[in-house]
Design an enzyme around this catalytic site. Sequence first.
Site, PDB file in Angstrom:
ATOM      1  N   ASN A  67     -34.368 -65.008 -69.556  1.00 36.39           N
ATOM      2  CA  ASN A  67     -34.547 -64.357 -68.265  1.00 36.39           C
ATOM      3  C   ASN A  67     -33.236 -63.973 -67.594  1.00 36.39           C
ATOM      4  O   ASN A  67     -33.229 -63.655 -66.408  1.00 36.39           O
ATOM      5  CB  ASN A  67     -35.347 -65.256 -67.329  1.00 36.39           C
ATOM      6  CG  ASN A  67     -36.717 -65.577 -67.889  1.00 36.39           C
ATOM      7  OD1 ASN A  67     -36.957 -66.707 -68.335  1.00 36.39           O
ATOM      8  ND2 ASN A  67     -37.567 -64.572 -67.940  1.00 36.39           N
ATOM      9  N   GLN A 118     -38.608 -56.138 -62.158  1.00 39.80           N
ATOM     10  CA  GLN A 118     -37.558 -57.111 -62.420  1.00 39.80           C
ATOM     11  C   GLN A 118     -36.226 -56.448 -62.704  1.00 39.80           C
ATOM     12  O   GLN A 118     -35.181 -56.916 -62.258  1.00 39.80           O
ATOM     13  CB  GLN A 118     -37.957 -57.979 -63.613  1.00 39.80           C
ATOM     14  CG  GLN A 118     -38.990 -59.021 -63.241  1.00 39.80           C
ATOM     15  CD  GLN A 118     -39.631 -59.624 -64.452  1.00 39.80           C
ATOM     16  OE1 GLN A 118     -39.547 -59.078 -65.556  1.00 39.80           O
ATOM     17  NE2 GLN A 118     -40.325 -60.741 -64.255  1.00 39.80           N
ATOM     18  N   ILE A 123     -30.453 -62.351 -63.047  1.00 39.18           N
ATOM     19  CA  ILE A 123     -31.533 -63.301 -63.290  1.00 39.18           C
ATOM     20  C   ILE A 123     -32.859 -62.674 -62.927  1.00 39.18           C
ATOM     21  O   ILE A 123     -32.962 -61.988 -61.915  1.00 39.18           O
ATOM     22  CB  ILE A 123     -31.341 -64.574 -62.450  1.00 39.18           C
ATOM     23  CG1 ILE A 123     -29.938 -65.157 -62.679  1.00 39.18           C
ATOM     24  CG2 ILE A 123     -32.388 -65.616 -62.777  1.00 39.18           C
ATOM     25  CD1 ILE A 123     -29.530 -66.136 -61.630  1.00 39.18           C
ATOM     26  N   CYS A 124     -33.843 -62.955 -63.755  1.00 36.27           N
ATOM     27  CA  CYS A 124     -35.198 -62.541 -63.407  1.00 36.27           C
ATOM     28  C   CYS A 124     -35.965 -63.768 -62.974  1.00 36.27           C
ATOM     29  O   CYS A 124     -36.360 -64.584 -63.792  1.00 36.27           O
ATOM     30  CB  CYS A 124     -35.869 -61.880 -64.628  1.00 36.27           C
ATOM     31  SG  CYS A 124     -37.634 -61.621 -64.355  1.00 36.27           S
ATOM     32  N   LEU A 125     -36.072 -63.908 -61.680  1.00 36.31           N
ATOM     33  CA  LEU A 125     -36.819 -65.051 -61.162  1.00 36.31           C
ATOM     34  C   LEU A 125     -37.566 -64.571 -59.936  1.00 36.31           C
ATOM     35  O   LEU A 125     -36.971 -63.973 -59.030  1.00 36.31           O
ATOM     36  CB  LEU A 125     -35.860 -66.187 -60.809  1.00 36.31           C
ATOM     37  CG  LEU A 125     -36.496 -67.484 -60.325  1.00 36.31           C
ATOM     38  CD1 LEU A 125     -37.340 -68.104 -61.441  1.00 36.31           C
ATOM     39  CD2 LEU A 125     -35.434 -68.460 -59.876  1.00 36.31           C
TER      40      LEU A 125
END
Lengths: 1109, 176
Positions: free
Chosen positions: B105, B5, B112-114
Amino acid sequence: MPATVMSQWAQRRRRVFQSVFQTDVSQPTPHATPCIRFPEQGQPFGGLAAPPYDGPRHGTVTASAVFSQAAAAATQELLQGHHTHHHGHALLDPQDPSPTAHSPTLSTSSLSTIPAPSQLAQPFFPSLATAADDQVAFDRAWHVVTARIALPASATADDSFGTLAPDSQFLPHQNLSSDGEFYEALALVVQARTVLPRAAHIEDIVAWHAQQVRAHFAQHVVPLLSGCLDGEGEDSGLDSVESKGTRRKGGRKSHNYERHMVIVMSSIRTLEAALRLYFYGLGLLMRGFARLAESSVSDKASVDANLVAARFRRDIHALVGNSASQQLMRSVSIVLVRLTGTILGIPSEDDNSTEMARPCPPTDDDLRALAARQRLHELVDQLYNVGLGGERFQVLFAEIMDSMMSKFVTGAYAGVWTASNTRGFSTVTNTISRATNISSTSTCILSLGDWVENHFARLSFEVLSRISPDSPSPVTLSDVKTYQSLALGRLAALRISELFDIVMAWPSSCGAIDDLRATITTTARRLQLTGNFSRALQTRLLHPGCSTLEILRTYIAIIRTLHALDHSKVLLGHVESSLQLYLCQRDDAVRVVVTGLLAGPDELRAAKKVNESTKRPREKGGKCGEVEAPNRRDVEPFRTPGTLSRGPRRREMPQSTSRRRRDSTPEPQPVGELRVGASSTKLVEFALLLNDPSQSRRTAPDDDGDLDWNDMTWVPDPVDAGANYKRPKSEDVIGTLISALGSQDAFIKEFASVLADRLLVDPTRFDQELRVLDLLKRRFGDAQLQNCDVMIKDVQDSRRVDAAIHRTRQRQDKQPTTPATIEKPGKAAADAAGEGEMQLHARILSRLFWPNLEREHFILPSTIVEEQKQYEHGYESLKTGRKLTWLNQLGQARVELELRDRSVTVDCTTAEATVIYAFQDPDAKDDAPPARRSVDDLYNQLQLDEDIIAAALTFWTSKGVLRRLQSGDEYAVAETLSQPTRDATAQDEAESIVQEDERDSPRKPISAAANAKEQERRAMYWQYIRGMLTNSSASMPLFQMAMMLKMLMTDGFPWSNEELQEFLGEKVAAGELEVQGGKYKLIKNRKVRKDQWLAVHVIYGDKVLANNK
Amino acid sequence: MEDDQNSAPGSVQANKLGGARKGADGQNAAKRLQTELMHLMTSPAPGISAFPSADGNLLKWRATIEGPDDTPYAGLTFKLSFEFPSNYPYAPPTVLFLTPIYHPNVDFSGRICLDILKDKWTAAYNIQTVLLSLQSLLGEPNNASPLNGEAAELWEKDPTLFKTKVLERHKDVDED
């Protein structure tokens, strides 16, 4: 005479001589004779240099005296013989009619007895031959010669000049008597350089003669020539004035020709006479030269003499040729034009016939042509002989031949487009062969080649060989080839200029296309063709005066014509861009194409009939062609005498056929009157094409012609093909046309909407639509036409569903209801007259697949609404999970009206049915007055659009069911036809109105739909603008927004900046936008934000509290 | 996973740079983005919107998310930037929060961590789905793999403080 021989008497004798002969003695002596000879020489008479006498005259006389003396001393006998001889001559002189030969001739001839002896004497008495003596001898000989060949000053001579000339010089006895003397003198003169080396002033007799001729020509002949012209000059001057103004009729013209012929002939005669005169002198000289050559050791002299003669002849010809006046040349050219025209079979403008006949080459037994040819030969011979056959004549002739060729080509082939081999409308399209087949040359080209070879080249050969006898063959075979290619060029230019008409006349004009194909061989000509044709298109087709239908028809013709002309389609590509561009501006283009595509079978039949009827007279049908062949020949574009027409039948052909042919050739006509029957208002050709199997053949995309090694007809790409050129396989009119209309999608979309209209209007039969759909599927593929498939399936299904619903409804009245998703326009067959018996049939359409179907709200009669509800129930029980949405305005109704004295059955739209239903008053008694309603009443009652109400009222009025009341706004039911006449007129009126309305009516729903669409579009634009101002940038200037919208809208953004500004202005007024410094900004809801901030504050308070805790 | 991530945004960046050359891909991407825009405009989802940036570059978008009700972000709007690689939709766009946001997040520079923006990306996703995912991420952060550990902790332990921090951090960015 012996008394005068003493040298010491010379002075006196000279004086006496002078006194007697005055100036006359110098007459035959040319001016060219050097005049200051003696003083220079310092001869015995040197002291006499001062006296103002004419040198030569002086010299001559003196010399003769000296020689007389010498001769007396040496050769008495010979001298005597000569002397007496000469006396005889002198005695005859006074009878000489020549004005120059008076008494002076007597004395000169008596004096000139000496030269012959002197020639002999000289070798014997070299001591005597001083310079002066030589000079004297020369001068005397000179005198003799010049006197003989001197030209008469025939200034007074009129046209009898020609006969006069020989008389003056050709007296036979004189000839006999003086010949010897003359030749001796001539020899002396010619050989002066060797024989009389010390005679310093010798002269070239030929040059002298030439000069004299020049002078004579200028002084006497030129005036005579202009006299020849002047004789007719006043007339011709008059004529030239006239020809500038009104042109005279044939009689006058032919008179004109005769007059010019007279001018030419009289000029020729005059020149002939003059030349005879000139060449007489030359002939004498030549004979002298010949004698000299015989006696002389060297035969170089004779060669010289020939050279000299040739030069003289050339000089004279140049003289005549250059001095010929403009007027004369004009006459010559008129005469030549007439003669060559007759020979080549080109009717001149001054022909007797009032109408212009088409040119056609004369037969071998045409007397007029033969006579003209004979006459021309004579004329050319004569012209050449008198020296008029020079460069000017050649240029003139070349110009005439050039114009003749143009005249012939334009005259004989303009508008003659008949096919060489009869090919039918459909068979033409079958020529798939890509190579241009030149071997199948048309009759025009064959006959033109024949004409050039057998008439044009022949004539030029005849004329040129006459005027240039030296060159072995003035017209070679390669020249003939050049002529032919020139003629083909002319033909090409002609066909190019009439290409537009050729296209319009397609397919009866395929002969012309054959011509073009054979003649358009160079890139330059191709360019010329496309350029010319594009211009013609611009001026004749692409203007507002032409309907889209006409343009499309012409386009089809263009595609087919140019494809026949050039299978590579490069030409078409060059031409059609402007056409396509223009078609894009025509909104109805796609619709015209689609409706044409869906033309009914009866329309097709009619169109075919028209096609055949127009075709039959022109091209005698492929099958019966053999039988009719003899007759066909009459309509042959051209009669080639050599090949086609020999025999008695030909005799009367020129007149009759040419007239007939002219009738059959299509004149350049306005586009409006197209060949396809004026009756057809649809583009039926398109449907015909679609049904044509050869057209529907699609080229496989992976079929690369260049890799097909077995293709024996392979030809390289045309040189003027573009970079992305793809070789098309077939004509593919439909493909080309559809691609010209923009994208395939646009076409299919339009097809779907037209199909929708037709399916809704005519519920029962759609075989035609199915067939067209199948054909289109083959072209575009199934996927593209899926919507149309669904539409047709909907209609078919709904018939079944309808039947099922009616069946179930008969069994059970009520059904449970269920919500559903399918929207559905209803087609209500309402039986308005009967109250109970009403049948409702619905057509169920799948919303997603049908083109924009707008709902239009109005209140249906309650009975129908009831029916609809029941129907809905029936449907929803049949197809659970689906729901019907009624599109009331799309239906149709059959209305039966029972009026007091009659009953009327009418098929109409649902809106119309609703309106007439509103006139029904269920409570009304039989004898009650007819129901009356106004538009406003109806509007309130039905909530139907006022325009539609008005249209419906007019409709019913036209049916005689309603009557407009005197008060104006109200309508009443016409229960009885009480006043038939008045009704009839009213009906007529109404009908005319209806007709107008009907023309409007298609537009009305469209405009309503368009309005709805427009609203939708504006909403979408607003979405875009909001999205833009929310995300891209909080505030943006107008131009940037316009630019973004233009860039981002997939369908394009049609608004101008002004329109956008207006739109944004509306939004500003609505409080959704604000303008700050020229930039637009969304107005944010400040109040909400304040509340938020308050909340934050409170929360902060909480937090502080928590911390404290 | 965490490693992935953290490094992911950078790798996407590289991916984007690598695919930035113009070509047929770029054309396809532009076309697809135009269609997506059309879709967004004709059937907008509530609370989200997106539009190409004002410089007219179709590969750079700006988007707006309104914080969903019943979340600490209620009533707030967040700006995001989208950068599309030229081989979009075969590679995910680079998405950053422009508005400072306090979220487990999302890191402080807006990354962004998605997962769907990284390895779970498929061409079936589009801007709208990404935005909707982000919107739902606001209400339901993935606390198992936080970029902002404090926020992840506070989300569980002290929602009030969390909300305070959210509001503290939130600041409208009006670029002009």
